[in-house]
Write a protein that holds these residues in place. Sequence first.
Motif, PDB file in Angstrom:
ATOM      1  N   VAL A  15       0.860  -1.175   0.000  1.00  0.00           N
ATOM      2  CA  VAL A  15       0.000   0.000   0.000  1.00  0.00           C
ATOM      3  C   VAL A  15       0.900   1.230   0.000  1.00  0.00           C
ATOM      4  O   VAL A  15       2.085   1.156   0.342  1.00  0.00           O
ATOM      5  N   GLY A  16       0.347   2.372  -0.386  1.00  0.00           N
ATOM      6  CA  GLY A  16       1.130   3.602  -0.415  1.00  0.00           C
ATOM      7  C   GLY A  16       2.323   3.468  -1.343  1.00  0.00           C
ATOM      8  O   GLY A  16       2.219   2.927  -2.450  1.00  0.00           O
ATOM      9  N   ASN A  17       3.473   3.940  -0.873  1.00  0.00           N
ATOM     10  CA  ASN A  17       4.684   3.831  -1.690  1.00  0.00           C
ATOM     11  C   ASN A  17       5.047   2.388  -1.999  1.00  0.00           C
ATOM     12  O   ASN A  17       5.638   2.096  -3.049  1.00  0.00           O
ATOM     13  N   GLY A 211     -14.106 -10.095  -7.781  1.00  0.00           N
ATOM     14  CA  GLY A 211     -14.563 -10.253  -6.406  1.00  0.00           C
ATOM     15  C   GLY A 211     -13.501  -9.941  -5.370  1.00  0.00           C
ATOM     16  O   GLY A 211     -13.784  -9.917  -4.179  1.00  0.00           O
ATOM     17  N   VAL A 212     -12.277  -9.690  -5.813  1.00  0.00           N
ATOM     18  CA  VAL A 212     -11.180  -9.460  -4.885  1.00  0.00           C
ATOM     19  C   VAL A 212     -11.298  -8.071  -4.248  1.00  0.00           C
ATOM     20  O   VAL A 212     -11.713  -7.108  -4.887  1.00  0.00           O
ATOM     21  N   SER A 213     -10.954  -7.985  -2.962  1.00  0.00           N
ATOM     22  CA  SER A 213     -10.936  -6.704  -2.252  1.00  0.00           C
ATOM     23  C   SER A 213      -9.622  -6.610  -1.482  1.00  0.00           C
ATOM     24  O   SER A 213      -9.429  -7.296  -0.476  1.00  0.00           O
ATOM     25  N   VAL A 214      -8.699  -5.777  -2.000  1.00  0.00           N
ATOM     26  CA  VAL A 214      -7.392  -5.650  -1.372  1.00  0.00           C
ATOM     27  C   VAL A 214      -7.014  -4.177  -1.254  1.00  0.00           C
ATOM     28  O   VAL A 214      -7.493  -3.335  -2.011  1.00  0.00           O
ATOM     29  N   ASN A 215      -6.171  -3.891  -0.300  1.00  0.00           N
ATOM     30  CA  ASN A 215      -5.658  -2.538  -0.149  1.00  0.00           C
ATOM     31  C   ASN A 215      -4.533  -2.292  -1.144  1.00  0.00           C
ATOM     32  O   ASN A 215      -3.814  -3.212  -1.535  1.00  0.00           O
ATOM     33  N   GLY A 216      -4.370  -1.044  -1.541  1.00  0.00           N
ATOM     34  CA  GLY A 216      -3.238  -0.670  -2.379  1.00  0.00           C
ATOM     35  C   GLY A 216      -3.518  -0.555  -3.857  1.00  0.00           C
ATOM     36  O   GLY A 216      -2.698  -0.014  -4.598  1.00  0.00           O
ATOM     37  N   ALA A 217      -4.693  -1.045  -4.312  1.00  0.00           N
ATOM     38  CA  ALA A 217      -4.991  -0.974  -5.739  1.00  0.00           C
ATOM     39  C   ALA A 217      -5.136   0.473  -6.201  1.00  0.00           C
ATOM     40  O   ALA A 217      -4.700   0.840  -7.291  1.00  0.00           O
ATOM     41  N   GLY A 218      -5.749   1.308  -5.362  1.00  0.00           N
ATOM     42  CA  GLY A 218      -5.898   2.714  -5.716  1.00  0.00           C
ATOM     43  C   GLY A 218      -4.566   3.426  -5.825  1.00  0.00           C
ATOM     44  O   GLY A 218      -4.377   4.285  -6.698  1.00  0.00           O
ATOM     45  N   ASP A 219      -3.620   3.057  -4.964  1.00  0.00           N
ATOM     46  CA  ASP A 219      -2.284   3.651  -5.017  1.00  0.00           C
ATOM     47  C   ASP A 219      -1.571   3.254  -6.305  1.00  0.00           C
ATOM     48  O   ASP A 219      -0.869   4.056  -6.922  1.00  0.00           O
ATOM     49  N   ALA A 220      -1.768   2.012  -6.713  1.00  0.00           N
ATOM     50  CA  ALA A 220      -1.127   1.522  -7.937  1.00  0.00           C
ATOM     51  C   ALA A 220      -1.696   2.193  -9.176  1.00  0.00           C
ATOM     52  O   ALA A 220      -0.944   2.626 -10.057  1.00  0.00           O
ATOM     53  N   ILE A 221      -3.029   2.312  -9.252  1.00  0.00           N
ATOM     54  CA  ILE A 221      -3.611   2.888 -10.465  1.00  0.00           C
ATOM     55  C   ILE A 221      -3.304   4.374 -10.571  1.00  0.00           C
ATOM     56  O   ILE A 221      -3.093   4.899 -11.672  1.00  0.00           O
ATOM     57  N   ALA A 222      -3.238   5.071  -9.439  1.00  0.00           N
ATOM     58  CA  ALA A 222      -2.865   6.491  -9.479  1.00  0.00           C
ATOM     59  C   ALA A 222      -1.464   6.651 -10.049  1.00  0.00           C
ATOM     60  O   ALA A 222      -1.208   7.518 -10.896  1.00  0.00           O
ATOM     61  N   ALA A 223      -0.542   5.811  -9.594  1.00  0.00           N
ATOM     62  CA  ALA A 223       0.842   5.880 -10.064  1.00  0.00           C
ATOM     63  C   ALA A 223       0.939   5.535 -11.550  1.00  0.00           C
ATOM     64  O   ALA A 223       1.614   6.228 -12.326  1.00  0.00           O
ATOM     65  N   LEU A 224       0.263   4.477 -11.963  1.00  0.00           N
ATOM     66  CA  LEU A 224       0.312   4.053 -13.360  1.00  0.00           C
ATOM     67  C   LEU A 224      -0.297   5.106 -14.280  1.00  0.00           C
ATOM     68  O   LEU A 224       0.260   5.440 -15.329  1.00  0.00           O
ATOM     69  N   PHE A 225      -1.458   5.622 -13.882  1.00  0.00           N
ATOM     70  CA  PHE A 225      -2.117   6.651 -14.692  1.00  0.00           C
ATOM     71  C   PHE A 225      -1.224   7.875 -14.825  1.00  0.00           C
ATOM     72  O   PHE A 225      -1.072   8.427 -15.927  1.00  0.00           O
ATOM     73  N   TYR A 226      -0.619   8.297 -13.723  1.00  0.00           N
ATOM     74  CA  TYR A 226       0.209   9.503 -13.745  1.00  0.00           C
ATOM     75  C   TYR A 226       1.419   9.338 -14.672  1.00  0.00           C
ATOM     76  O   TYR A 226       1.725  10.231 -15.470  1.00  0.00           O
ATOM     77  N   ALA A 244      -5.970  -1.390 -17.876  1.00  0.00           N
ATOM     78  CA  ALA A 244      -5.551  -2.732 -18.304  1.00  0.00           C
ATOM     79  C   ALA A 244      -4.584  -3.349 -17.301  1.00  0.00           C
ATOM     80  O   ALA A 244      -4.717  -4.520 -16.915  1.00  0.00           O
ATOM     81  N   SER A 245      -3.614  -2.549 -16.859  1.00  0.00           N
ATOM     82  CA  SER A 245      -2.601  -3.071 -15.930  1.00  0.00           C
ATOM     83  C   SER A 245      -3.206  -3.442 -14.583  1.00  0.00           C
ATOM     84  O   SER A 245      -2.900  -4.499 -14.019  1.00  0.00           O
ATOM     85  N   VAL A 246      -4.067  -2.590 -14.052  1.00  0.00           N
ATOM     86  CA  VAL A 246      -4.639  -2.858 -12.730  1.00  0.00           C
ATOM     87  C   VAL A 246      -5.619  -4.024 -12.789  1.00  0.00           C
ATOM     88  O   VAL A 246      -5.687  -4.837 -11.854  1.00  0.00           O
ATOM     89  N   TYR A 247      -6.370  -4.137 -13.879  1.00  0.00           N
ATOM     90  CA  TYR A 247      -7.255  -5.296 -14.000  1.00  0.00           C
ATOM     91  C   TYR A 247      -6.436  -6.589 -13.988  1.00  0.00           C
ATOM     92  O   TYR A 247      -6.771  -7.540 -13.278  1.00  0.00           O
ATOM     93  N   GLY A 248      -5.352  -6.614 -14.756  1.00  0.00           N
ATOM     94  CA  GLY A 248      -4.508  -7.807 -14.780  1.00  0.00           C
ATOM     95  C   GLY A 248      -3.901  -8.100 -13.423  1.00  0.00           C
ATOM     96  O   GLY A 248      -3.830  -9.263 -12.994  1.00  0.00           O
ATOM     97  N   LEU A 249      -3.477  -7.057 -12.732  1.00  0.00           N
ATOM     98  CA  LEU A 249      -2.902  -7.209 -11.397  1.00  0.00           C
ATOM     99  C   LEU A 249      -3.930  -7.791 -10.431  1.00  0.00           C
ATOM    100  O   LEU A 249      -3.639  -8.738  -9.671  1.00  0.00           O
ATOM    101  N   LEU A 250      -5.148  -7.255 -10.460  1.00  0.00           N
ATOM    102  CA  LEU A 250      -6.181  -7.724  -9.536  1.00  0.00           C
ATOM    103  C   LEU A 250      -6.681  -9.121  -9.906  1.00  0.00           C
ATOM    104  O   LEU A 250      -7.007  -9.923  -9.029  1.00  0.00           O
ATOM    105  N   LYS A 251      -6.730  -9.421 -11.192  1.00  0.00           N
ATOM    106  CA  LYS A 251      -7.168 -10.763 -11.615  1.00  0.00           C
ATOM    107  C   LYS A 251      -6.167 -11.805 -11.146  1.00  0.00           C
ATOM    108  O   LYS A 251      -6.561 -12.869 -10.642  1.00  0.00           O
TER     109      LYS A 251
END
Length: 282
Positions: A15-17, A211-226, A244-251
């Motif tokens: 999560v976070g950094n 169906g997955v619920s994990v912490n840190g996905a929002g931090d990852a997508i913000a970084a990737l998008f930026y 695309a990247s975050v979906y693959g990561l979460l899947k």
Amino acid sequence: MNILSIQSHVAYGHVGNASAVFPMQRLGCDVWPIHTVQFSNHTGYGHWTGRVFDGPMIEEIVDGIAQRGVLGSCDGVLSGYMGSADIGHAILSAVARVRQANPQATYCCDPVIGDVGRGVFVRPGIPEFMREQAVPAADVITPNQFELELLAERRCGTLAEAKAALEAAHRLGPKVVLVTSLLSEETPGDAIDLLASDAEGTHRVRTPRLGVSVNGAGDAIAALFYVHWLKSRSAAHALGEAAASVYGLLKRTEEAGSREILTVAAQDEFVSPTHRFPVERV
């Protein structure tokens, strides 16, 4: 490309950094991380050890970086969970120093405030600080649906309402807004929408709902998008790549039944996503 990332950090998990730095590095960026907290693990476990840092410590670290004479080579600043207004002021001070050294540098603020179903989970004063100071100072913001509604002071029950909320968010200052998760009346029950808005218009990517619920996905997508936006200056392009990247990561994380996102094991998703989705103008 050099990015100063000021966020929380955990020793175990992502999560976070700990969630944002490696994906940016995998995309070829040199990341300068400054931690606002150092915890053993994320707080969702119910118990953790570690410390919360303060604004002066962040400013001290930025001073040290400035003494190396490299602030002028910093292309952008990324911030996430702030913890306190004191830390928030230190982050905005860092942004100002980077912009002074490099007027072309930009600031991406992930306005971490709360989430649907949980409500506000940050300390008192942080929502106001985000809306009145951090967001107006940002070039790019990456709120979730709950945070967009709070910042824009309007609901996003429909796509039209979401677009109106995006316009309200733009009026606060940011040129680019990414909504990292949107469930509107038009969203099918088995899907989730992501919206990105800039001067070119509003674009949507719709992905299957996992169906997955994990912490840190929002931090990852913000970084990737930026990072993708910094390289292309196109919100639509950055949206497609990050989604695309975050979906693959979460899947991959869901398939493994892991409580922590598989940031390292699924790292190829950051550079060569296995699933891609249409980016449509709405």
